[in-house]
Structures are given as structure tokens and as C-alpha cells.
Design a protein around this motif. Structure first.
Motif, short mmCIF file in Angstrom:
data_model
loop_
_atom_site.label_atom_id
_atom_site.label_comp_id
_atom_site.label_asym_id
_atom_site.label_seq_id
_atom_site.Cartn_x
_atom_site.Cartn_y
_atom_site.Cartn_z
N GLY A 162 0.78 -1.23 0.00
CA GLY A 162 0.00 0.00 0.00
C GLY A 162 0.81 1.28 0.00
O GLY A 162 0.24 2.36 0.15
N HIS A 163 2.11 1.20 -0.18
CA HIS A 163 2.95 2.39 -0.17
C HIS A 163 3.01 3.02 -1.56
O HIS A 163 3.20 2.32 -2.55
CB HIS A 163 4.37 2.06 0.31
N GLY A 164 2.90 4.34 -1.61
CA GLY A 164 2.99 5.07 -2.86
C GLY A 164 4.37 5.66 -3.06
O GLY A 164 5.28 5.49 -2.23
N HIS A 165 4.54 6.38 -4.16
CA HIS A 165 5.83 6.97 -4.48
C HIS A 165 6.12 8.20 -3.63
O HIS A 165 5.22 8.95 -3.27
CB HIS A 165 5.87 7.38 -5.96
N VAL A 166 7.40 8.38 -3.34
CA VAL A 166 7.87 9.57 -2.63
C VAL A 166 9.09 10.11 -3.36
O VAL A 166 9.69 9.43 -4.20
CB VAL A 166 8.22 9.26 -1.16
N GLY A 167 9.49 11.34 -3.01
CA GLY A 167 10.65 11.95 -3.62
C GLY A 167 11.85 11.95 -2.69
O GLY A 167 11.80 11.42 -1.57
N CYS A 168 12.94 12.56 -3.15
CA CYS A 168 14.17 12.66 -2.36
C CYS A 168 13.95 13.63 -1.19
O CYS A 168 13.49 14.75 -1.40
CB CYS A 168 15.31 13.15 -3.24
N PRO A 169 14.28 13.24 0.03
CA PRO A 169 14.08 14.13 1.17
C PRO A 169 15.11 15.24 1.29
O PRO A 169 14.89 16.20 2.03
CB PRO A 169 14.17 13.17 2.37
N ALA B 155 18.21 7.65 -0.55
CA ALA B 155 17.01 7.63 -1.38
C ALA B 155 16.00 6.66 -0.80
O ALA B 155 16.35 5.51 -0.51
CB ALA B 155 17.36 7.24 -2.81
N PRO B 156 14.75 7.06 -0.62
CA PRO B 156 13.75 6.11 -0.13
C PRO B 156 13.54 4.98 -1.13
O PRO B 156 13.67 5.16 -2.34
CB PRO B 156 12.48 6.97 -0.02
N VAL B 157 13.20 3.79 -0.63
CA VAL B 157 12.90 2.66 -1.49
C VAL B 157 11.72 2.98 -2.41
O VAL B 157 11.68 2.55 -3.56
CB VAL B 157 12.60 1.42 -0.62
N MET B 158 10.76 3.76 -1.91
CA MET B 158 9.58 4.07 -2.71
C MET B 158 9.79 5.27 -3.62
O MET B 158 8.86 5.72 -4.29
CB MET B 158 8.36 4.30 -1.80
N MET B 159 11.00 5.77 -3.71
CA MET B 159 11.36 6.79 -4.70
C MET B 159 11.68 6.10 -6.02
O MET B 159 12.29 5.03 -6.04
CB MET B 159 12.58 7.57 -4.20
N GLN B 160 11.27 6.70 -7.14
CA GLN B 160 11.59 6.14 -8.46
C GLN B 160 13.02 6.53 -8.79
O GLN B 160 13.27 7.46 -9.55
CB GLN B 160 10.59 6.67 -9.49
N GLN B 161 13.95 5.78 -8.26
CA GLN B 161 15.36 6.15 -8.36
C GLN B 161 15.86 6.17 -9.80
O GLN B 161 16.80 6.91 -10.11
CB GLN B 161 16.20 5.20 -7.51
N ILE B 162 15.24 5.40 -10.68
CA ILE B 162 15.69 5.38 -12.06
C ILE B 162 15.47 6.72 -12.75
O ILE B 162 16.13 7.04 -13.73
CB ILE B 162 14.98 4.25 -12.84
N LYS B 163 14.56 7.52 -12.26
CA LYS B 163 14.30 8.82 -12.87
C LYS B 163 15.35 9.85 -12.47
O LYS B 163 15.31 10.99 -12.93
CB LYS B 163 12.91 9.32 -12.48
N GLY B 164 16.26 9.45 -11.61
CA GLY B 164 17.29 10.37 -11.14
C GLY B 164 17.32 10.38 -9.63
O GLY B 164 16.29 10.20 -8.97
N GLN C 93 14.55 3.44 11.58
CA GLN C 93 13.80 4.60 11.13
C GLN C 93 13.38 4.44 9.68
O GLN C 93 14.20 4.05 8.83
CB GLN C 93 14.65 5.88 11.27
N TYR C 94 12.13 4.72 9.39
CA TYR C 94 11.61 4.61 8.04
C TYR C 94 12.23 5.68 7.15
O TYR C 94 12.26 6.86 7.51
CB TYR C 94 10.09 4.74 8.05
N VAL C 95 12.76 5.26 6.01
CA VAL C 95 13.39 6.19 5.07
C VAL C 95 12.34 6.61 4.04
O VAL C 95 11.90 5.81 3.22
CB VAL C 95 14.59 5.53 4.34
N THR C 96 11.93 7.86 4.10
CA THR C 96 10.88 8.33 3.22
C THR C 96 11.16 9.77 2.79
O THR C 96 12.20 10.33 3.11
CB THR C 96 9.49 8.20 3.89
N GLY C 97 10.24 10.31 2.02
CA GLY C 97 10.37 11.67 1.51
C GLY C 97 9.01 12.22 1.19
O GLY C 97 7.98 11.61 1.51
#
Length: 282
Positions: free
Chosen positions: A236-243, A249-258, A274-278
Motif C-alpha cells: 500500500g505504499h505510494g511513491h515519494v521523492g528525495c528528502p 534515497a527512499p525505497v519508494m522513490m523512483q530512483q531510475i528517474k534520477g 527509522q523509516y526512510v521516506t520523503g
């Protein structure tokens, strides 16, 4: 083995789509809640194509000096420079464009990882591939059982099984088969990317074997990123950006886009739990 059939599993939230939507052509495409990763995208998202020389090494030429015998009134010869050898890049794996759409299930089962009611999952490899289903299962088990993985949320628990009722299935498949499965839910994976649709975590064979430039030196880490990202969507996790610059980089960040200033990271949680998010992104 009977051909693989898609079964939609209601009630499990999937994350936002990564790939282009196809025009709706039938009931499979109508209102499907899906998520498809661009973690493994190539030129479709980041303007690059996997290169067979990404992991290549170059041999350095050696200089040799002619043998000196006796005395000579001539100045000594300068060392002869050997011609440099061409780059000795490893051969790119032979990746079939498509396969039969049937799968071999990894045998056996794993111990439970985490506390609470376990999510039961199978690991499967498309028939005809030069991959061991047992070996792929071992890698997936290791990722999902890692203390920095989704079990660190305190309620996600996983157990690999080889039969009976399953909550989700991790499948490594040819690009064509991934396109077919994901396309039934209206997604265009373009022969390059992975997806999560319903209970299916579809892993593109290209990405499993070739990774991406950011992870070319550690394909095992990249595989962990695929599994954690797609299972994250299943949870149920959605996409996030760089914090922020210099942060993981969060796992749920689309890292391939940069990386957008972030540094590579393949785990949902850090060593301190600690949860790594953005910031959330569409």
C-alpha cells in the motif's frame, strides 16, 4: 504445466502506475488499481540503455625493454610501448524476448520473518530461463527477512511457501511475458520495466540480470531494491521523492528517474529502525 492465468485479488491496495497506460480494450483494463515500477526503466525514463560494457574492465598494456647483451656505444633503446588491448567487457547475458508464460515454483518453504499473521508468498521463474527457481527464492527470502526490510514496520510478516493459498507471487519473467501480464491491467511496460498488479510482483529478466547504471557494481543490491519497491506497492505504499541532498534515497522513490541529490539506498528502514521516506509524489 498449465499456462499462467491472472487472478485479481481485491482488497489489497496497489501503488500508482509507473508506466504508460494503454488504451482500454477490455474488462482487464477498466478501473484497474495498479502500480508499475520504473526502478528498472532504461531509456523510457532516464535516457539510457543498458550497455554490455557497463561492468567492463580494461587491460593495461605492458612495456617491454629489448634485451641488452655485451657493451654498446649506442644509447640504450627506449622501452617499446605495447599496443593497448581492446576493452574486455563481459558478454551480455542472453535474454530471450519472450517465453511460454508458464512458471516453475521454487520448492520448499521459509521460516516466518516478522511478527504477526504472515503474508504467504511464492517465488516462480518462467520456464525455459537459465535461472534456478530455488536460487531466486533464496535471494527473495533474504531480502524480505532483512531487519531493514518491511518487517521493521512491526506488523508485516512474510513466509515463502510452495503451495496452498498465497497472498502474493514474485515472478521473474521475460520482457514479453511481463508486458503481457502487466498489459492485461492496462500498463505499458515497454519490454523494460517491472510492475506490481494485483497479487503479482512481476520482475523483468533484463532488470534482474543487468540492473541499472547506478547499481551496475552491485546487482544484488539492485535486486533488493526491486523486491522492496514492488512489495512496498503491494503493502500500500505510494511513491515519494528525495528528502534532501546527501540523504538516502527512499525505497519508494523512483530512483531510475534520477537521484535528485539523494544517495543510493535499497532498504525501507535504516539501521536504527527509522523509516526512510520523503515527500509524497503523484
Amino acid at each position: 504445466m498449465t499456462p499462467y492465468r491472472i487472478q485479481s485479488t481485491p482488497g489489497r491496495r496497489n501503488g500508482p502506475a509507473h508506466a504508460s497506460r494503454r488504451a482500454s480494450k477490455g474488462p482487464w483494463c477498466a478501473g484497474a488499481a495498479v502500480a508499475v515500477t520504473l526502478l528498472g526503466a532504461t531509456g523510457l525514463a532516464a535516457g539510457w540503455m543498458p550497455s554490455p560494457e557497463a561492468d567492463g574492465t580494461r587491460s593495461s598494456g605492458a612495456s617491454t625493454r629489448p634485451a641488452q647483451t655485451g657493451r654498446s656505444t649506442q644509447p640504450p633503446s627506449r622501452p617499446a610501448e605495447a599496443s593497448p588491448r581492446p576493452s574486455e567487457a563481459p558478454a551480455e547475458p542472453d535474454i530471450p524476448a519472450t517465453g511460454p508464460g508458464t512458471f516453475t515454483v521454487a520448492p520448499g518453504e521459509s521460516a516466518r520473518a516478522g511478527t504477526g499473521t504472515a503474508l504467504r508468498y511464492q517465488v516462480e521463474v518462467e520456464d525455459g530461463l537459465d535461472l534456478s527457481a530455488r536460487d531466486v527464492a533464496r535471494q527473495v527470502e533474504s531480502v524480505l527477512a532483512d531487519a531493514r526490510g518491511w518487517t521493521a514496520d512491526g506488523h508485516s510478516t512474510f513466509q515463502r511457501v510452495s503451495g496452498g493459498v498465497t497472498d502474493f507471487v514474485v515472478r521473474v519473467a521475460t520482457p514479453g511475458t511481463v508486458d503481457q501480464v502487466c498489459g492485461q491491467y492496462g500498463l505499458d511496460t515497454g519490454g523494460e520495466v517491472n510492475c506490481n498488479v494485483a497479487k503479482n510482483v512481476m520482475v523483468n529478466l533484463k532488470r534482474w540480470l543487468l540492473a541499472t547504471p547506478a547499481y551496475a557494481d552491485d546487482i544484488a543490491d539492485y535486486r533488493a531494491l526491486i523486491i522492496n519497491h514492488e512489495v512496498g506497492h503491494f503493502l500500500g505504499h505510494g511513491h515519494v521523492g528525495c528528502p534532501g541532498a546527501g540523504q538516502p534515497a527512499p525505497v519508494m522513490m523512483q530512483q531510475i528517474k534520477g537521484m535528485h541529490g539523494c544517495v543510493p539506498n535499497v532498504w525501507p528502514y535504516d539501521d536504527r529502525g527509522q523509516y526512510v521516506t520523503g515527500p509524497a509524489v503523484a
